[in-house]
Design an enzyme around this catalytic site. Structure first.
Site, short mmCIF file in Angstrom:
data_model
loop_
_atom_site.label_atom_id
_atom_site.label_comp_id
_atom_site.label_asym_id
_atom_site.label_seq_id
_atom_site.Cartn_x
_atom_site.Cartn_y
_atom_site.Cartn_z
N GLU A 15 0.81 -1.22 0.00
CA GLU A 15 0.00 0.00 0.00
C GLU A 15 0.85 1.28 0.00
OE1 GLU A 15 -4.08 -1.05 2.14
OE2 GLU A 15 -2.42 -1.07 3.57
C1 ACM Z 1 -1.86 -5.28 4.17
O1 ACM Z 1 -2.93 -5.72 4.62
N1 ACM Z 1 -1.76 -4.01 3.85
C2 ACM Z 1 -0.72 -6.13 3.98
#
Ligand code: ACM
Length: 676
Positions: free
Chosen positions: A311
């Protein structure tokens, strides 16, 4: 493995299916790969003792000591051994363990129990430790005493990597809580603690080279290096590897509070807000990481090192002209290209420190060396893609404990299914296993156990047991027993709920609140986030009913099954009906008792509508049963009124769901519709 010479005649060569149907039921989880039930049973009395033959090391000696202490707790029997007397249980390991546990160590064991002795044999001490856990799960109470049924178990794991990830950044989780969770992991044969040590909200591992990482990048709660060594040693004793994760280049706010020069835009930064990410274009970043990773590589002995990589919000990269210029000069077309460049540089640092890189599935790019491991959280397709490209992979998609799914839903997710089902055997061999994930936005040291356990045990089974062990009824039966064992071990998934309910109500008499708490669950997936209206305050108390209740309601599941049984019997199963009615009455009557108590607690006032809805559903169900009993269809206006009650109860209140709406709906449909 050492051959065990046994009189074959004492074993009934029953298949496991037959063993399941015979008495007694074996409450094993994870289910071993091969179980043959024998005849008779081994009594566990005060003279029970253990002899170790073959290889010994400290880890096996300690494992046997822990085993004896646990057996003593489980039975209430203080064991004492007459000097020189042979052990009832003989534990034999051919070889010791590596000082640093490896991914591919042999974990198999064979356990044979007769009516007079037991034999546990394993190629390594690791397998022996697993076998001791199996023995503990076999102990049963009978009219004549505690016993272990005669049995022959040959067992080995399906996957070598069976992990639990614990996020300690969003809420700090102290060492003692980690240790009791390691106890739980060992009990269900999980062998990797993935320690998510840094994220935006807190940096939790002490660095002596960069003390501001925890000094400024945490609220003062972090693990000293001594504590980290202690946790790793404890995990090792319990046959568990520890893989650290330091999330980069995103999820990195806690890094840049103390070291703003790492960020892609000028600081200053605070822990509370903003989306800073690490600047991959400056050499100073790699100098920092070289020192940091060098230090952490010595602290964490495991061969694997997790760099996060998930992310990455590229806003700071987009807005920084120098970074944009760097990307142009290097022919990079996207932020993914820049992250791939960063990953290659970090991977080289890790390789220099003899570490294999692990990252979330965003790191997947064909230009990284094939030694890396991709942890898939976004879907099974990315796991399949990773292993097709020659990488190793782990599955976490489907194993997110923070999503509040029922155990059965996690249990149905298999690393080798879906996109992985059509892979070649060679590609499949690169799927190392999986990890459950406990993200910590909504957990504290107080309630983390009940968010992890007992559901985590079914993921442990999925990763250890043969792929065809899928019977959901058997799973829930065994899970119930394992859950009790885990409390014996010191986990607090049940006790914490009781204490939290008492705190909310301000009294020890929580019977009416328990009736409600037993049939509600928190909202699912990320709905709690969506309802939280703005950024989460990670220092806010988590002491509401939503924080106390179990992610999965056993009572609602049992009620649903009972209604199913009743409907399928053509409404003739009177025992089922009597039980359904009893529960409906308890719910219907409950609000009159509970409502005045809820009003007296600021923590519980928000739950008053839930209590009303539960009682309304109870009354609806009773009325439906009455129509069913009279064999006359309910009038249309009655049905309309009941439908409104059900529809209202389906809406979340205070982040909670009443879990009996579907079976009550079934009863109302049955009452209103044609029946025969
Ligand atoms: C995640 O859940 N961002 C690895």
């Amino acid at each position: 493995m050492r051959t065990i010479i046994l009189s074959a005649a004492i074993f009934v060569l029953a298949s496991f299916a037959a063993a399941q149907n015979s008495q007694p039921q074996l409450n094993l989880m994870p289910m071993p790969s091969n179980v043959q039930l024998g005849r008779g049973q081994l009594p566990i009395s005060q003279s029970f003792s253990v002899t170790i033959t073959g290889h010994h090391d400290a880890s096996l000696d300690l494992g046997v000591q822990r085993f004896q202490a646990q057996l003593s707790r489980q039975t209430g029997i203080p064991f004492w051994r007459k000097a020189g007397a042979p052990g009832i249980l003989t534990v034999h390991a051919d070889h010791g363990r590596d000082a640093v546990q490896k991914l591919d160590e042999d974990e198999s064991y064979e356990l044979t129990v007769t009516d007079s002795s037991a034999n546990l044999a394993a190629p390594t001490a690791l397998g022996a430790l697993h076998g001791l856990q199996t023995f503990l799960q076999l102990v049963q109470v009978t009219p004549t005493g505690f016993v272990v049924p005669a049995v022959n178990i040959k067992d080995q794991p399906r996957f070598p990597w069976r992990g639990l990830m614990i996020d300690v950044s969003r809420h700090f989780i102290p060492v003692d809580v980690l240790k009791r969770n390691l106890d739980g992991m060992a009990a269900v044969k999980m062998n990797v603690l993935h320690w998510h040590l840094s994220d935006d909200q807190g940096f939790r591992a002490e660095s002596k080279k960069f003390p501001k990482l925890t000094g400024m990048g945490s609220d003062g709660q972090y693990y000293t290096q001594e504590e980290i060594r202690d946790v790793i040693a404890y995990a090792h004793e319990h046959a568990i590897r520890v893989v650290p994760e330091f999330d980069m280049p995103g999820h990195s706010r806690s890094w840049v509070v103390g070291y703003p020069e790492l960020a892609s835009a000028p600081g200053p930064y605070t822990l509370e807000s903003g989306d800073p990410i690490i600047d991959p274009t400056r050499e100073s970043t790699y100098k920092f990481l070289d020192k940091f990773i060098g230090e952490m590589s010595k602290l964490f002995p495991d061969a694997y090192f997790h760099i996060g990589g998930d992310e990455v919000d590229g806003k700071q990269w987009n807005a920084n002209p120098k970074i944009q210029e760097f990307m142009r000069a290097h022919g990079m077309k996207s932020n993914q290209d820049l992250q791939a460049y960063f990953n290659r540089r970090v991977q080289k640092i890790l390789a220099k420190n003899h570490k294999r890189m692990v990252g979330w599935d965003e790191i997947l790019r064909p230009d990284l060396p094939k030694t890396i491991v991709v942890q898939s959280w976004r879907g099974q397709a990315s796991l399949a893609q990773a292993v097709k490209l020659g990488y190793s992979g782990l599955l976490s998609y489907g194993y997110y404990l923070d999503l509040m799914w029922p155990a059965s839903r996690h249990y149905a997710v298999d690393p080798m299914a879906d996109a992985a089902a059509t892979l070649s055997p060679e590609e499949k061999s690169r799927i190392l296993g999986g990890e459950s994930c406990q993200w910590a936005e909504w957990v504290t040291p107080e309630n983390i156990d009940s968010h992890i356990w007992p559901r985590n045990a079914v993921i442990a089974e999925r990763l250890w047991s043969p792929q065809n062990v899928t019977d959901v009824d058997s799973m829930y039966r065994r899970l119930h027993a394992v859950s009790l064992d885990l409390e014996w071990l010191g986990l607090t998934h049940d006790a914490a709920r009781e204490h939290m309910l008492q705190r909310m109500l301000g009294t020890a008499d929580i019977s009416s609140l328990r009736v409600l708490a037993d049939v509600i669950e928190p909202v699912k997936d990320y709905n709690r986030w969506d309802d939280s209206k703005g950024p989460i305050d990670f220092h806010a108390p988590l002491n509401r009913l939503i924080d106390a209740v179990y992610p999965e309601s056993d009572r609602a599941r049992q009620f649903t099954a009972l209604v199913q049984t009743f409907v399928q019997s053509g409404f003739k199963d009177q025992a089922a009906e009597a039980q359904i009615r009893a529960w409906l009455i308890s719910w219907s009557d409950n609000d009159a008792r509970l409502h005045p108590l809820l009003e007296q607690s600021f923590l519980l006032q928000e739950d008053a509508p839930l209590s009303q809805e539960l009682s309304a559903l109870g009354a609806t169900g009773i009325a439906a049963l009455d129509y069913i009993d009279k064999s006359q269809p309910a009038p249309a206006d009655w049905r309309t009124q009941q439908q409104a009650i059900i529809d209202q109860a389906k809406k979340p209140q205070a982040g909670l769901l009443v879990m009996i709406t579907a079976p009550v709906q079934q009863l109302v449909d049955a009452a209103a519709g044609p029946r025969n």
